[in-house]
Write a protein that holds these residues in place. Structure first.
Motif, PDB file in Angstrom:
ATOM      1  N   ARG A   1     -55.146 -21.443   6.109  1.00 57.93           N
ATOM      2  CA  ARG A   1     -54.388 -20.742   5.080  1.00 57.93           C
ATOM      3  C   ARG A   1     -53.497 -21.685   4.264  1.00 57.93           C
ATOM      4  O   ARG A   1     -53.197 -21.417   3.113  1.00 57.93           O
ATOM      5  CB  ARG A   1     -53.523 -19.648   5.710  1.00 57.93           C
ATOM      6  CG  ARG A   1     -54.309 -18.579   6.454  1.00 57.93           C
ATOM      7  CD  ARG A   1     -55.233 -17.782   5.551  1.00 57.93           C
ATOM      8  NE  ARG A   1     -56.026 -16.857   6.349  1.00 57.93           N
ATOM      9  CZ  ARG A   1     -57.268 -17.092   6.775  1.00 57.93           C
ATOM     10  NH1 ARG A   1     -57.865 -18.239   6.468  1.00 57.93           N
ATOM     11  NH2 ARG A   1     -57.907 -16.204   7.508  1.00 57.93           N
ATOM     12  N   THR A   2     -53.060 -22.783   4.877  1.00 61.80           N
ATOM     13  CA  THR A   2     -52.098 -23.662   4.204  1.00 61.80           C
ATOM     14  C   THR A   2     -52.737 -24.924   3.631  1.00 61.80           C
ATOM     15  O   THR A   2     -52.157 -25.553   2.745  1.00 61.80           O
ATOM     16  CB  THR A   2     -50.989 -24.097   5.181  1.00 61.80           C
ATOM     17  OG1 THR A   2     -51.570 -24.884   6.238  1.00 61.80           O
ATOM     18  CG2 THR A   2     -50.278 -22.892   5.766  1.00 61.80           C
ATOM     19  N   GLY A   3     -53.884 -25.318   4.169  1.00 61.01           N
ATOM     20  CA  GLY A   3     -54.481 -26.583   3.754  1.00 61.01           C
ATOM     21  C   GLY A   3     -53.731 -27.795   4.276  1.00 61.01           C
ATOM     22  O   GLY A   3     -53.873 -28.903   3.747  1.00 61.01           O
ATOM     23  N   ILE A   4     -52.933 -27.613   5.334  1.00 65.87           N
ATOM     24  CA  ILE A   4     -52.127 -28.697   5.919  1.00 65.87           C
ATOM     25  C   ILE A   4     -52.531 -28.874   7.378  1.00 65.87           C
ATOM     26  O   ILE A   4     -52.763 -27.896   8.095  1.00 65.87           O
ATOM     27  CB  ILE A   4     -50.626 -28.367   5.824  1.00 65.87           C
ATOM     28  CG1 ILE A   4     -50.201 -28.168   4.363  1.00 65.87           C
ATOM     29  CG2 ILE A   4     -49.786 -29.459   6.472  1.00 65.87           C
ATOM     30  CD1 ILE A   4     -48.785 -27.635   4.209  1.00 65.87           C
ATOM     31  N   THR A   5     -52.605 -30.124   7.818  1.00 66.97           N
ATOM     32  CA  THR A   5     -52.903 -30.412   9.220  1.00 66.97           C
ATOM     33  C   THR A   5     -51.857 -29.767  10.128  1.00 66.97           C
ATOM     34  O   THR A   5     -50.651 -29.815   9.841  1.00 66.97           O
ATOM     35  CB  THR A   5     -52.928 -31.933   9.447  1.00 66.97           C
ATOM     36  OG1 THR A   5     -54.043 -32.482   8.730  1.00 66.97           O
ATOM     37  CG2 THR A   5     -53.058 -32.277  10.922  1.00 66.97           C
ATOM     38  N   VAL A   6     -52.315 -29.171  11.225  1.00 65.13           N
ATOM     39  CA  VAL A   6     -51.435 -28.483  12.163  1.00 65.13           C
ATOM     40  C   VAL A   6     -51.529 -29.156  13.529  1.00 65.13           C
ATOM     41  O   VAL A   6     -52.626 -29.410  14.036  1.00 65.13           O
ATOM     42  CB  VAL A   6     -51.802 -26.994  12.290  1.00 65.13           C
ATOM     43  CG1 VAL A   6     -50.916 -26.305  13.329  1.00 65.13           C
ATOM     44  CG2 VAL A   6     -51.674 -26.290  10.939  1.00 65.13           C
ATOM     45  N   VAL A   7     -50.382 -29.428  14.113  1.00 67.74           N
ATOM     46  CA  VAL A   7     -50.306 -29.868  15.504  1.00 67.74           C
ATOM     47  C   VAL A   7     -49.716 -28.713  16.302  1.00 67.74           C
ATOM     48  O   VAL A   7     -48.676 -28.164  15.935  1.00 67.74           O
ATOM     49  CB  VAL A   7     -49.435 -31.125  15.667  1.00 67.74           C
ATOM     50  CG1 VAL A   7     -49.501 -31.628  17.113  1.00 67.74           C
ATOM     51  CG2 VAL A   7     -49.874 -32.218  14.697  1.00 67.74           C
ATOM     52  N   ALA A   8     -50.402 -28.324  17.365  1.00 65.55           N
ATOM     53  CA  ALA A   8     -49.970 -27.162  18.154  1.00 65.55           C
ATOM     54  C   ALA A   8     -50.327 -27.392  19.619  1.00 65.55           C
ATOM     55  O   ALA A   8     -50.813 -28.457  19.993  1.00 65.55           O
ATOM     56  CB  ALA A   8     -50.627 -25.886  17.622  1.00 65.55           C
ATOM     57  N   ASP A   9     -50.087 -26.388  20.451  1.00 71.06           N
ATOM     58  CA  ASP A   9     -50.406 -26.458  21.878  1.00 71.06           C
ATOM     59  C   ASP A   9     -49.672 -27.620  22.535  1.00 71.06           C
ATOM     60  O   ASP A   9     -50.258 -28.438  23.250  1.00 71.06           O
ATOM     61  CB  ASP A   9     -51.920 -26.575  22.071  1.00 71.06           C
ATOM     62  CG  ASP A   9     -52.359 -26.331  23.515  1.00 71.06           C
ATOM     63  OD1 ASP A   9     -51.574 -25.749  24.286  1.00 71.06           O
ATOM     64  OD2 ASP A   9     -53.480 -26.745  23.861  1.00 71.06           O
ATOM     65  N   PHE A  10     -48.368 -27.692  22.334  1.00 70.52           N
ATOM     66  CA  PHE A  10     -47.582 -28.824  22.806  1.00 70.52           C
ATOM     67  C   PHE A  10     -47.343 -28.822  24.314  1.00 70.52           C
ATOM     68  O   PHE A  10     -47.155 -29.873  24.910  1.00 70.52           O
ATOM     69  CB  PHE A  10     -46.217 -28.840  22.104  1.00 70.52           C
ATOM     70  CG  PHE A  10     -46.284 -29.237  20.664  1.00 70.52           C
ATOM     71  CD1 PHE A  10     -46.366 -30.562  20.302  1.00 70.52           C
ATOM     72  CD2 PHE A  10     -46.255 -28.275  19.660  1.00 70.52           C
ATOM     73  CE1 PHE A  10     -46.413 -30.942  18.968  1.00 70.52           C
ATOM     74  CE2 PHE A  10     -46.296 -28.638  18.323  1.00 70.52           C
ATOM     75  CZ  PHE A  10     -46.384 -29.977  17.971  1.00 70.52           C
ATOM     76  N   ARG A  11     -47.322 -27.670  24.938  1.00 69.02           N
ATOM     77  CA  ARG A  11     -46.812 -27.594  26.306  1.00 69.02           C
ATOM     78  C   ARG A  11     -47.857 -27.891  27.390  1.00 69.02           C
ATOM     79  O   ARG A  11     -47.522 -28.373  28.468  1.00 69.02           O
ATOM     80  CB  ARG A  11     -46.192 -26.211  26.555  1.00 69.02           C
ATOM     81  CG  ARG A  11     -45.005 -25.923  25.655  1.00 69.02           C
ATOM     82  CD  ARG A  11     -44.280 -24.657  26.070  1.00 69.02           C
ATOM     83  NE  ARG A  11     -43.197 -24.327  25.147  1.00 69.02           N
ATOM     84  CZ  ARG A  11     -41.955 -24.837  25.200  1.00 69.02           C
ATOM     85  NH1 ARG A  11     -41.659 -25.710  26.150  1.00 69.02           N
ATOM     86  NH2 ARG A  11     -41.038 -24.477  24.322  1.00 69.02           N
ATOM     87  N   ARG A  12     -49.126 -27.624  27.129  1.00 72.03           N
ATOM     88  CA  ARG A  12     -50.086 -27.613  28.230  1.00 72.03           C
ATOM     89  C   ARG A  12     -50.411 -29.001  28.774  1.00 72.03           C
ATOM     90  O   ARG A  12     -50.760 -29.125  29.952  1.00 72.03           O
ATOM     91  CB  ARG A  12     -51.360 -26.885  27.810  1.00 72.03           C
ATOM     92  CG  ARG A  12     -51.141 -25.381  27.627  1.00 72.03           C
ATOM     93  CD  ARG A  12     -52.424 -24.606  27.671  1.00 72.03           C
ATOM     94  NE  ARG A  12     -53.308 -24.964  26.568  1.00 72.03           N
ATOM     95  CZ  ARG A  12     -54.571 -24.565  26.485  1.00 72.03           C
ATOM     96  NH1 ARG A  12     -55.106 -23.833  27.445  1.00 72.03           N
ATOM     97  NH2 ARG A  12     -55.293 -24.910  25.439  1.00 72.03           N
TER      98      ARG A  12
END
Length: 367
Positions: free
Chosen positions: A124-135
């Motif tokens: 939706r944003t066209g921007i790289t996303v970093v997620a799932d930090f905790r696992r």
């Protein structure tokens, strides 16, 4: 111009999405903010899923809410960019914490689960996303929480004195920042979660604004003592918890049929938060010279007063005194963690979480 990063956060209070635009050059600079409140229907679904209450197929509920929150998180980014007149091409990455729906770091097969599909946010944003930090931290034997003490060290640390950062969201956590020794941090127990539940059930309000109702009440000392008997408060660190433990059922079990006026119950629960934070800080950071508070609890005047009473010789104030508004500290921290991931640097602190080693956190979802 420095690369820009966006941080996205929704905490255990499940009230909505904090979005911040940050620059790190190298000190963190907060450039713009946006808050998207959850609609009542979304908040209800998040809380039901978090507490294991399912109206239908739990896998369907998890999957559809994951996508729905991804859409909302993506929309929050677009609103932040529009409001700040920021070109999306100037943003290197989004760090999205997502919405925690379960945190079980101490069971036989430990896990922690955050949703708000980062694939949707990137699309939706066209921007790289970093997620799932905790696992990754959990995979290395850590608690997976709290993750922001490393950011607190960068943003709030001092070379000359020990400081404590207290984050009061649904759950309260502390970061202990000595000038030389390893940083430590842990969840202390309930923050706003129990007070907010009482306000919803008895007052039809989302929270106790300024702690006004609690300030009119009296502390029920026998109930406070019973609440403080919970084993979590004396559990050794590292440790973390969530509304899976401190919730309506837990409170009702300890109440055991007691009937209290709403103001007295809120006063007692406020004291529980202040007392449980303070006792654990006194145990682990006896030399602290300043206490700085962030999260929604920083706006609760009565809670801040009760915290101050627990630290009679130590100033207690919000992180605004150090240049970062208490409402945006967590989202700013996840923007910082995204930067750490992209440059290949660890984001966790084993001295905090108990992980076997420091590690790069998160999964990268390219634009």
């Amino acid at each position: 111009m420095a690369d820009l990063y966006i941080g996205l956060m929704s905490g255990t209070s499940a009230d909505g999405i904090d979005a911040v635009l940050m620059a790190f050059d190298p000190a963190p600079r907060l450039l713009a903010t946006h808050f998207t409140p959850y609609a009542g229907s979304v908040r209800k679904k998040v809380r039901a899923l978090s507490q294991g209450r399912h109206a239908g197929d739990p896998v369907d509920e998890l999957g559809t809410l994951d996508t729905e929150l991804g859409e909302l998180f993506g929309a929050a980014v677009l609103a932040l960019l529009e409001g700040s007149k920021t070109d999306p091409k100037s943003v290197r990455a989004i760090g999205s914490h997502g919405q925690t729906v379960r945190h079980r770091p101490r069971i036989a097969h430990p896990f922690t689960a955050q949703i708000a599909d980062p694939n949707v946010i990137a699309a939706r944003t066209g921007i790289t996303v970093v997620a799932d930090f905790r696992r990754r931290d959990v995979a290395l034997g850590g608690q997976g929480a709290p993750l922001l003490p490393a950011f607190h060290q960068v943003a709030f640390g001092s070379a000359t004195e020990e400081r404590v950062v207290v984050n009061v969201g649904g759950i309260a956590n502390v970061t202990l920042l000595p000038p030389a020794e390893p940083v430590r941090g842990f969840d202390t127990g309930p923050g706003n979660v129990l007070m907010d539940w009482v306000c919803r059930e008895r007052l039809g309000q989302a929270y106790d604004a300024d702690g006004a109702h609690a300030a009119r009440g009296g502390i029920d000392r026998p109930l406070l003592a019973a609440l403080m008997e919970d084993g979590y408060f004396t559990q050794p660190i590292p440790k973390s918890t969530g509304p899976e433990h401190f919730n309506r059922e837990w409170l009702e079990k300890v109440l055991g049929g007691r009937t209290l006026k709403t103001e007295d119950l809120l006063a007692t629960l406020t004291e529980l938060t202040a007392r449980s934070v303070a006792e654990q800080v006194h145990e682990h950071a006896a030399e602290a010279k300043h206490v700085y508070v962030c999260g929604g609890g920083a706006h609760n005047a009565h809670l801040m007063a009760r915290l101050a009473s627990q630290f009679p010789s130590v100033p207690v104030e919000s992180t605004a005194a150090l240049g970062l508004d208490p409402d945006w500290v967590e989202a700013a921290g996840f923007a910082w963690l995204a930067q750490r991931t992209l440059v290949g640097q660890p984001g966790n602190l084993p001295s905090v979480t108990g992980a076997a080693r420091a590690t790069i956190l998160g999964a990268i979802h390219p634009a």
